[in-house]
Design a protein around this motif. Sequence first.
Motif, PDB file in Angstrom:
ATOM      1  N   ALA A 134     -24.053  15.831  -4.133  1.00 59.79           N
ATOM      2  CA  ALA A 134     -23.063  14.825  -4.488  1.00 59.79           C
ATOM      3  C   ALA A 134     -22.197  15.293  -5.660  1.00 59.79           C
ATOM      4  CB  ALA A 134     -23.759  13.513  -4.830  1.00 59.79           C
ATOM      5  N   ASN A 135     -22.590  16.385  -6.296  1.00 62.15           N
ATOM      6  CA  ASN A 135     -21.815  16.899  -7.426  1.00 62.15           C
ATOM      7  C   ASN A 135     -20.446  17.368  -6.950  1.00 62.15           C
ATOM      8  OD1 ASN A 135     -24.107  16.526  -8.957  1.00 62.15           O
ATOM      9  ND2 ASN A 135     -24.719  18.665  -8.866  1.00 62.15           N
ATOM     10  N   PRO A 136     -19.404  17.143  -7.759  1.00 60.59           N
ATOM     11  CA  PRO A 136     -18.092  17.688  -7.387  1.00 60.59           C
ATOM     12  C   PRO A 136     -18.126  19.211  -7.454  1.00 60.59           C
ATOM     13  CG  PRO A 136     -18.012  16.692  -9.581  1.00 60.59           C
ATOM     14  CD  PRO A 136     -19.380  16.408  -9.020  1.00 60.59           C
ATOM     15  N   TRP A 137     -17.265  19.841  -6.667  1.00 63.84           N
ATOM     16  CA  TRP A 137     -17.202  21.304  -6.609  1.00 63.84           C
ATOM     17  C   TRP A 137     -16.382  21.793  -7.805  1.00 63.84           C
ATOM     18  CZ3 TRP A 137     -19.869  24.853  -4.302  1.00 63.84           C
ATOM     19  CH2 TRP A 137     -19.364  26.142  -4.138  1.00 63.84           C
ATOM     20  N   PRO A 138     -17.019  22.414  -8.800  1.00 69.70           N
ATOM     21  CA  PRO A 138     -16.285  22.795 -10.011  1.00 69.70           C
ATOM     22  C   PRO A 138     -15.475  24.079  -9.884  1.00 69.70           C
ATOM     23  CG  PRO A 138     -18.568  23.430 -10.218  1.00 69.70           C
ATOM     24  CD  PRO A 138     -18.440  22.686  -8.908  1.00 69.70           C
ATOM     25  N   PHE A 139     -15.640  24.805  -8.786  1.00 67.57           N
ATOM     26  CA  PHE A 139     -15.053  26.135  -8.677  1.00 67.57           C
ATOM     27  C   PHE A 139     -13.654  26.137  -8.081  1.00 67.57           C
ATOM     28  CE2 PHE A 139     -19.675  26.310  -8.248  1.00 67.57           C
ATOM     29  CZ  PHE A 139     -19.975  26.961  -9.438  1.00 67.57           C
ATOM     30  N   GLY A 140     -13.138  24.975  -7.723  1.00 71.64           N
ATOM     31  CA  GLY A 140     -11.793  24.881  -7.173  1.00 71.64           C
ATOM     32  C   GLY A 140     -11.627  25.784  -5.966  1.00 71.64           C
ATOM     33  N   THR A 141     -10.544  26.558  -5.962  1.00 66.70           N
ATOM     34  CA  THR A 141     -10.292  27.473  -4.849  1.00 66.70           C
ATOM     35  C   THR A 141     -10.829  28.879  -5.124  1.00 66.70           C
ATOM     36  OG1 THR A 141      -8.114  28.020  -5.727  1.00 66.70           O
ATOM     37  CG2 THR A 141      -8.233  26.215  -4.115  1.00 66.70           C
ATOM     38  N   ASP A 142     -11.536  29.038  -6.227  1.00 72.26           N
ATOM     39  CA  ASP A 142     -12.094  30.348  -6.584  1.00 72.26           C
ATOM     40  C   ASP A 142     -13.175  30.778  -5.593  1.00 72.26           C
ATOM     41  OD1 ASP A 142     -11.984  32.471  -8.579  1.00 72.26           O
ATOM     42  OD2 ASP A 142     -14.018  31.860  -9.137  1.00 72.26           O
ATOM     43  N   ALA A 143     -13.944  29.815  -5.086  1.00 66.12           N
ATOM     44  CA  ALA A 143     -15.011  30.097  -4.130  1.00 66.12           C
ATOM     45  C   ALA A 143     -15.001  29.015  -3.055  1.00 66.12           C
ATOM     46  CB  ALA A 143     -16.369  30.126  -4.827  1.00 66.12           C
ATOM     47  N   ASP A 144     -15.345  29.401  -1.851  1.00 62.92           N
ATOM     48  CA  ASP A 144     -15.307  28.508  -0.694  1.00 62.92           C
ATOM     49  C   ASP A 144     -16.569  27.639  -0.639  1.00 62.92           C
ATOM     50  OD1 ASP A 144     -15.143  27.274   1.766  1.00 62.92           O
ATOM     51  OD2 ASP A 144     -14.757  29.114   2.898  1.00 62.92           O
ATOM     52  N   ARG A 145     -16.403  26.363  -0.909  1.00 67.02           N
ATOM     53  CA  ARG A 145     -17.527  25.412  -0.925  1.00 67.02           C
ATOM     54  C   ARG A 145     -18.212  25.309   0.426  1.00 67.02           C
ATOM     55  NH1 ARG A 145     -15.383  19.822  -1.831  1.00 67.02           N
ATOM     56  NH2 ARG A 145     -14.735  20.207   0.291  1.00 67.02           N
ATOM     57  N   ASP A 146     -17.458  25.427   1.510  1.00 65.26           N
ATOM     58  CA  ASP A 146     -17.994  25.153   2.839  1.00 65.26           C
ATOM     59  C   ASP A 146     -18.454  26.391   3.601  1.00 65.26           C
ATOM     60  OD1 ASP A 146     -17.446  22.393   2.503  1.00 65.26           O
ATOM     61  OD2 ASP A 146     -15.347  22.778   2.972  1.00 65.26           O
ATOM     62  N   PRO A 203     -20.884  29.145   4.987  1.00 66.40           N
ATOM     63  CA  PRO A 203     -22.346  29.151   5.173  1.00 66.40           C
ATOM     64  C   PRO A 203     -23.097  29.995   4.137  1.00 66.40           C
ATOM     65  CG  PRO A 203     -21.224  29.533   7.264  1.00 66.40           C
ATOM     66  CD  PRO A 203     -20.174  29.536   6.198  1.00 66.40           C
ATOM     67  N   LEU A 204     -22.478  31.034   3.594  1.00 66.85           N
ATOM     68  CA  LEU A 204     -23.154  31.850   2.585  1.00 66.85           C
ATOM     69  C   LEU A 204     -23.412  31.078   1.301  1.00 66.85           C
ATOM     70  CD1 LEU A 204     -21.316  35.278   2.995  1.00 66.85           C
ATOM     71  CD2 LEU A 204     -23.576  34.635   3.844  1.00 66.85           C
ATOM     72  N   THR A 205     -22.624  30.053   1.048  1.00 68.11           N
ATOM     73  CA  THR A 205     -22.794  29.248  -0.156  1.00 68.11           C
ATOM     74  C   THR A 205     -24.170  28.591  -0.186  1.00 68.11           C
ATOM     75  OG1 THR A 205     -20.415  28.883  -0.212  1.00 68.11           O
ATOM     76  CG2 THR A 205     -21.746  27.410  -1.553  1.00 68.11           C
ATOM     77  N   LYS A 206     -24.712  28.278   0.983  1.00 69.61           N
ATOM     78  CA  LYS A 206     -26.062  27.693   1.038  1.00 69.61           C
ATOM     79  C   LYS A 206     -27.109  28.664   0.502  1.00 69.61           C
ATOM     80  CE  LYS A 206     -25.199  24.472   4.757  1.00 69.61           C
ATOM     81  NZ  LYS A 206     -24.097  24.787   5.641  1.00 69.61           N
ATOM     82  N   LEU A 207     -26.803  29.964   0.552  1.00 67.71           N
ATOM     83  CA  LEU A 207     -27.696  30.983  -0.001  1.00 67.71           C
ATOM     84  C   LEU A 207     -27.337  31.310  -1.456  1.00 67.71           C
ATOM     85  CD1 LEU A 207     -27.843  33.479   3.009  1.00 67.71           C
ATOM     86  CD2 LEU A 207     -29.620  31.874   2.280  1.00 67.71           C
ATOM     87  N   ARG A 208     -26.421  30.530  -2.033  1.00 71.89           N
ATOM     88  CA  ARG A 208     -25.951  30.710  -3.412  1.00 71.89           C
ATOM     89  C   ARG A 208     -25.126  31.985  -3.566  1.00 71.89           C
ATOM     90  NH1 ARG A 208     -28.098  26.985  -6.801  1.00 71.89           N
ATOM     91  NH2 ARG A 208     -27.840  28.250  -8.661  1.00 71.89           N
ATOM     92  N   ILE A 209     -24.485  32.386  -2.474  1.00 71.81           N
ATOM     93  CA  ILE A 209     -23.581  33.536  -2.498  1.00 71.81           C
ATOM     94  C   ILE A 209     -22.152  32.987  -2.496  1.00 71.81           C
ATOM     95  CG2 ILE A 209     -22.773  35.586  -1.292  1.00 71.81           C
ATOM     96  CD1 ILE A 209     -25.574  35.643   0.106  1.00 71.81           C
ATOM     97  N   PRO A 210     -21.429  33.137  -3.594  1.00 74.61           N
ATOM     98  CA  PRO A 210     -20.050  32.673  -3.602  1.00 74.61           C
ATOM     99  C   PRO A 210     -19.185  33.549  -2.692  1.00 74.61           C
ATOM    100  CG  PRO A 210     -20.819  33.214  -5.831  1.00 74.61           C
ATOM    101  CD  PRO A 210     -21.852  33.676  -4.876  1.00 74.61           C
ATOM    102  N   VAL A 211     -18.416  32.899  -1.848  1.00 76.32           N
ATOM    103  CA  VAL A 211     -17.431  33.604  -1.029  1.00 76.32           C
ATOM    104  C   VAL A 211     -16.102  33.387  -1.741  1.00 76.32           C
ATOM    105  CG1 VAL A 211     -16.337  33.779   1.231  1.00 76.32           C
ATOM    106  CG2 VAL A 211     -18.782  33.255   1.049  1.00 76.32           C
TER     107      VAL A 211
END
Length: 169
Positions: free
Chosen positions: A3-15, A17-25
């Motif tokens: 529920a936290n807002p995405w603090p990274f803006g357009t720097d990293a892709d929130r959606d 699938p690698l983000t679930k592994l804590r890998i910023p795309v």
Amino acid sequence: MTANPWPFGTDADRDDPLTKLRIPVVTSFNPSWKYVAAYIDVDTGPYSWGSTERPTDAEAQMIASFIQEYIQNWFNERYQHELAERLLDVDSGCNTTVFIKYGPDDWAYRHCSWIYGPTFVPLPPNSPSRDGDPLSLVQVMDRTHGMHTDYPSKRWAEWKAAHPEVFGS
């Protein structure tokens, strides 16, 4: 994710699938945030250059493990718990390692502190200055840990040996 807002803006892709592994795309070869490590994707960002292929599931696990090794080596247990509460692993002291995939078993990396020389090492396959054979992701990770020198990282070699489910034997 949460529920936290995405603090990274357009720097990293929130959606991604690698983000679930804590890998910023990331959307740039030099992201604004100080991630432990990141992956640059061809379909993100204003310049539309980056990896031409996605990491395989096995490669994604290697990148996630690379991040964990850094965290366990450089941060105390209390701070490791603080990082785990964040959406991605960021720290003001990190020199982000950005990985790029040129093709199957053809990887490169950069450290965001680099201000001279090539953007990624090794150079892209279409570069007239490219020297040598393509490097696998493990070979590139070895290079980031000094294993292409006369002084290889014992710590990194031990980490890989302790994680055969990720890196093989």
